[in-house]
Design a protein around this motif. Structure first.
Motif, PDB file in Angstrom:
ATOM      1  N   LEU A   1       0.831  -1.210   0.000  1.00  0.00           N
ATOM      2  CA  LEU A   1       0.000   0.000   0.000  1.00  0.00           C
ATOM      3  C   LEU A   1       0.866   1.260   0.000  1.00  0.00           C
ATOM      4  N   ALA A   2       1.999   1.214   0.741  1.00  0.00           N
ATOM      5  CA  ALA A   2       2.894   2.370   0.768  1.00  0.00           C
ATOM      6  C   ALA A   2       3.509   2.622  -0.599  1.00  0.00           C
ATOM      7  N   VAL A   3       3.912   1.558  -1.290  1.00  0.00           N
ATOM      8  CA  VAL A   3       4.481   1.696  -2.635  1.00  0.00           C
ATOM      9  C   VAL A   3       3.432   2.244  -3.592  1.00  0.00           C
TER      10      VAL A   3
ATOM     11  N   VAL B   1       1.274   9.450  -5.798  1.00  0.00           N
ATOM     12  CA  VAL B   1       1.777  10.802  -5.551  1.00  0.00           C
ATOM     13  C   VAL B   1       2.691  11.246  -6.686  1.00  0.00           C
ATOM     14  N   LEU B   2       3.570  10.380  -7.140  1.00  0.00           N
ATOM     15  CA  LEU B   2       4.486  10.720  -8.240  1.00  0.00           C
ATOM     16  C   LEU B   2       3.724  11.009  -9.528  1.00  0.00           C
TER      17      LEU B   2
ATOM     18  N   ALA C   1       3.748  14.564 -11.422  1.00  0.00           N
ATOM     19  CA  ALA C   1       4.150  14.634 -12.832  1.00  0.00           C
ATOM     20  C   ALA C   1       3.059  15.283 -13.672  1.00  0.00           C
ATOM     21  N   SER C   2       1.796  14.976 -13.319  1.00  0.00           N
ATOM     22  CA  SER C   2       0.682  15.556 -14.063  1.00  0.00           C
ATOM     23  C   SER C   2       0.614  17.064 -13.848  1.00  0.00           C
TER      24      SER C   2
END
Length: 355
Positions: free
Chosen positions: A337-339, A345-346, A350-351
């Motif tokens: 879940l953390a990954v 988030v990344l 990026a968006s």
């Protein structure tokens, strides 16, 4: 209360029911685990904590300093190889270090160097259990059911064998010191030049654990122990009544070598700090060891060995300070879940950057 001296072959039995009495650090008395009767035995406290000359001891240890002074039974665990020593009255014990019941008798050779001092338990069992529960709850990556799966009812109080070493160390060093500058283009440049110096330090009670039953990194994580002479008690078998003692498996020769290595590591760090330079390299240290002495002491820990899934884990509580260190399984669900959250988030960042 009259002082009674424990002699070889004498058992500390409860005067009411005959069961074995256990030394209770909180009440400073022997308490029967079966009926709660307090026994009239008092430990001797008039001994002297002695620092022994290391060089002389490495050459010869007198026969009077060997043995346990009372009747004790030694067993070796076939799983973790720890050698546990406990009173002859105790029977059918599982290994306090890993929980295995695969115990076989271990015959002492008579070469065991008797500890001359010990540090009594200051953390009682209820307090140790509370600290363990807090430790379990603070493991974020652990499975949520760790506290219930880890069998804290297997908590064992154990005295671990330790060597302590003292030495006056004087060291000369040479190295290259580096002065960092920038040229006109802003490029980093290092100007190297020879440096030398001298440091000295007195090492008092450098600890070397002689245990094989507790994982070394866990032992180091709960150190230090308060081993000042005013905290240690002269060895008396009464303190060990009802408790398990691990026989040292790192002898004095190997312990002294490991103690010197620890001191040398510390001396090298002192020499590095003594160099007044931005950088240094090629540090060479030549050290002289004087006034080398040692003690063989027993230090207290609470141990939990538990199985989660198919693996065995160990948790250690310093019996004098309450410091906790241990191993625990990681929850693959929490990690996944953390990954996943990090990826989301990344993608969002990026968006936003693309817009």
């Amino acid at each position: 209360m009259q002082l009674t001296e424990l002699t070889a072959g004498q058992k500390l039995s409860c005067p009411a029911c005959g069961g074995e009495a256990q030394w209770n650090p909180a009440r400073q008395a022997l308490i029967c685990a079966y009926c709660g009767t307090e026994s009239p035995y008092e430990v001797k406290a008039d001994g002297e904590i002695v620092e022994h000359d290391l060089v002389a001891a490495l050459q010869a240890v007198p026969k009077s300093a060997r043995g346990w002074q009372d009747e004790r039974r030694a067993v070796r665990c076939q799983h973790c190889q720890a050698i546990s020593v406990f009173s002859a009255a105790q029977q059918g014990k599982a290994c306090d270090f890993c929980g295995s019941t695969a115990l076989v008798s271990f015959e002492e050779t008579g070469d065991i160097i008797r500890p001359e001092s010990l540090l009594p338990f200051a953390v009682n069992e209820p307090d140790a259990r509370d600290r363990l529960r807090q430790w379990y709850r603070s493991r974020f990556w652990a499975p949520n059911n760790l506290g219930s799966k880890a069998l804290t009812d297997t908590l064992s109080g154990v005295y671990l064998p330790y060597w302590t070493f003292d030495a006056q160390v004087s060291a000369d060093y040479t190295a290259e010191g580096g002065r960092v500058t920038q040229n006109a283009k802003g490029e980093r440049q290092v100007h190297w030049y020879p440096v030398s110096g001298h440091v000295q330090h007195f090492f008092d009670d450098t600890l070397v654990c002689a245990s094989r039953g507790v994982h070394p990194r866990l032992v180091q994580a709960v150190e230090p122990f308060p081993t000042a002479s005013e905290r240690l008690k002269p060895y008396d078998p009464g303190y060990l009544s009802g408790w398990t003692v691990e026989r040292y498996q790192l002898d004095l020769v190997a312990g002294a070598q490991r103690g010197r290595e620890r001191m040398m590591d510390a001396v090298r760090q002192m020499c590095a700090r003594d160099i007044r330079a931005d950088l240094h390299r090629n540090l060479q240290v030549s050290a002289q060891f004087d006034r080398q002495t040692f003690k063989h002491v027993l230090l207290p820990v609470w141990l939990v060995g538990y199985r989660y899934g198919t693996r065995d884990y160990q948790v250690v509580v310093n019996g004098a300070t309450g410091q906790v260190a241990g191993e625990y399984p990681k929850s693959w669900v929490k990690i996944a879940l953390a990954v996943l959250a990090a990826i989301i988030v990344l993608v969002i960042l990026a968006s936003l950057e693309g817009r």
